[in-house]
Enzyme design. Structure first.
Site, short mmCIF file in Angstrom:
data_model
loop_
_atom_site.label_atom_id
_atom_site.label_comp_id
_atom_site.label_asym_id
_atom_site.label_seq_id
_atom_site.Cartn_x
_atom_site.Cartn_y
_atom_site.Cartn_z
N SER A 99 63.65 43.79 53.57
CA SER A 99 62.94 44.87 52.87
C SER A 99 61.50 45.03 53.38
CB SER A 99 62.97 44.60 51.37
OG SER A 99 62.55 45.73 50.64
N ASP A 242 59.49 51.83 53.03
CA ASP A 242 59.39 50.45 53.51
C ASP A 242 60.48 50.20 54.54
OD1 ASP A 242 61.60 50.30 51.85
OD2 ASP A 242 61.08 48.35 51.03
N ASP A 244 63.44 48.90 54.77
CA ASP A 244 64.85 49.25 54.59
C ASP A 244 65.02 50.53 53.78
OD1 ASP A 244 64.11 48.14 52.16
OD2 ASP A 244 66.04 47.19 51.81
N ASP A 246 64.35 51.53 50.78
CA ASP A 246 64.74 51.60 49.37
C ASP A 246 63.51 51.77 48.47
OD1 ASP A 246 63.63 49.06 49.50
OD2 ASP A 246 65.32 48.04 48.53
#
Length: 444
Positions: A99, A242, A244, A246
């Site tokens: 992440s 960010d 990834d 999400d």
């Protein structure tokens, strides 16, 4: 061995998360998912970290060793894995990502066949299998039962169609200038494509991943670059994702970073006004400012609080029959659109809100003022249960009598206690925090 944290398995790649551990984890997960298998297929995606190659190959080896066929789709946002797992009728989905963490770290997130993150009880069962060597050996397959893998490169279109369909059909992004920061992460292709196909003039930054620059001084963790370019290019809005994708951080037309609680409040009111808010409620975490709660109450919307983590937000949403919630950090969940926090889906809803309001982002995304809030982390030598600490209630009584909200908890991974205090008067909050710090210095 303890594997799972608050959001899957995460740690330093090549150290905690080395190839052998990943292979063994993949076997354990495969054995677990095989109990309820319908297709014997598992989807695997990743972000742009160099270590993703090592982890992906180890996952494929472990999964095929227990009989699974693996579909590899390369760099894609985490929410895309959740969506595609269900869409492609897979038994499970796996995302390789840490992440918002720096490139040195990596992680593994698991989704069930409906695209939902695994519950704590499911994670514990996988850990139990992982630590049972006899079971792990006994469940290996041979001969024709060994799985296969294949790479598919055209699934990006399915996700793009899914996200674009969440944008109101009567709106267009024509005439909007948008700065998009892809954080050199998983959305570096899909993010610009979605906005451009909807008609926006997109200024894209940090969309050239090299395996090491993910989240590096960019994206949702460092939105200052987006803010600077919004002012420089006189853009209507800035969107920072960010690694990834999400998580979303928004910058308004004045170059000001929009607070996450204010964003949740504005979006919640928008959904309510459009009669799209189910359950007449919203879910945020225990970290959200009470000003959000009071603002929503004036709109006759109830705020429910969950533990920190988007999967806990989603659990409360399901329990209460609510279709909207989020974290102040930028994880925002529109459950009618996505099964988890989706930065791009959230971005389209923010843009729809701005367009329908016929106002500037700086006006519509600043619906209330936050109450003064102080966060303080303290190192401790031992974690004595809070209800066993003599004198704590006496310290908290005058704080609570002044209407302040407190949150006191130990870190799950470090020898630290985390203190949060907020209220309407800054001086009261400062004095209250001083008394809490003084108490815990003596008590711990």
């Amino acid at each position: 061995m303890k594997l799972f944290g608050t959001d899957g398995v995460r740690g330093k790649a090549g150290d905690f998360l080395d190839a052998m551990t990943v292979l063994k984890l993949a076997k354990a997960a495969g054995i677990y998912f095989r109990k309820h298998s319908t297709t014997k297929k598992i989807l695997v995606g990743k972000d742009t970290r160099r270590s993703g190659y090592m982890i992906e190959n180890a996952l494929v080896s472990g999964l095929t060793a227990v009989g699974y066929d693996v579909i590899q789709i390369g760099p894609m946002p985490t929410p895309a894995i959740a969506y595609l797992t269900e869409s492609m009728r897979c038994d499970a989905g796996i995302m390789i990502s840490a992440s918002h963490n720096p490139y040195e770290d990596n992680g593994i997130k698991f989704f069930d066949n409906h695209g939902n993150k695994l519950s704590v009880s499911c994670e514990k069962e996988i850990e139990k299998i992982f630590n049972d060597n006899d079971l792990m050996i006994g469940e290996q397959v041979t001969g024709r039962n060994i799985g296969a893998s294949k790479r598919i490169d055209d699934v990006i279109g399915r996700y793009i169609v899914s996200i674009k369909s969440s944008f109101p059909k009567d709106l267009t992004l024509h005439g909007l200038r948008i700065v998009l920061d892809c954080a050199n992460g998983a959305a570096y292709k899909v993010g610009p494509t979605i906005l451009e196909e909807l008609g926006a003039d997109v200024i894209v930054i940090n969309n050239k991943p090299n395996g090491f620059n993910i989240n590096e001084n960019c994206g949702a963790m460092h939105p200052e670059a987006t803010a600077k370019l919004v002012k420089e290019y006189r853009a209507d809005i800035g969107l920072a994702l960010d690694g990834d994708a999400d998580r979303l951080v928004v910058v308004d037309d004045q170059g000001e970073i929009v607070d996450g609680d204010k964003l949740i409040g504005a979006l919640c009111k928008y959904l309510n006004d459009e009669k799209l808010l189910e359950g007449k409620g919203c879910v945020a975490t225990v970290m959200s400012n009470k000003a959000l709660e009071d603002y929503l109450a004036k709109e006759k919307i109830e705020l429910f609080r969950s533990d920190v983590g988007d999967k806990y937000v989603l659990e409360v949403m399901k329990e209460k029959g609510i279709n909207f919630g989020g974290e102040q950090s930028g994880h925002i969940i529109f459950s009618d659109v996505a099964k988890t926090g989706d930065g791009l889906a959230s971005a389209l809803q923010v843009l729809a809100l701005v367009l329908k309001s016929k106002k500037k982002a700086s006006e519509v995304l600043n619906p209330f003022e936050l109450y003064p809030q102080i966060l303080h982390n303290m190192k401790v030598t031992e974690k004595i249960p809070l209800d066993k600490l003599e004198g704590l209630e006496a310290v908290l009584k005058p704080i609570r009598e002044k209407g302040m909200r407190d949150l006191i908890r130990y870190s799950g991974t470090e020898n630290k206690i985390r203190l949060l205090l907020e209220g309407k008067k800054k001086k009261d909050v400062e004095e209250g925090m001083d008394s809490l710090i003084a108490f815990f210095k003596k008590a711990l």
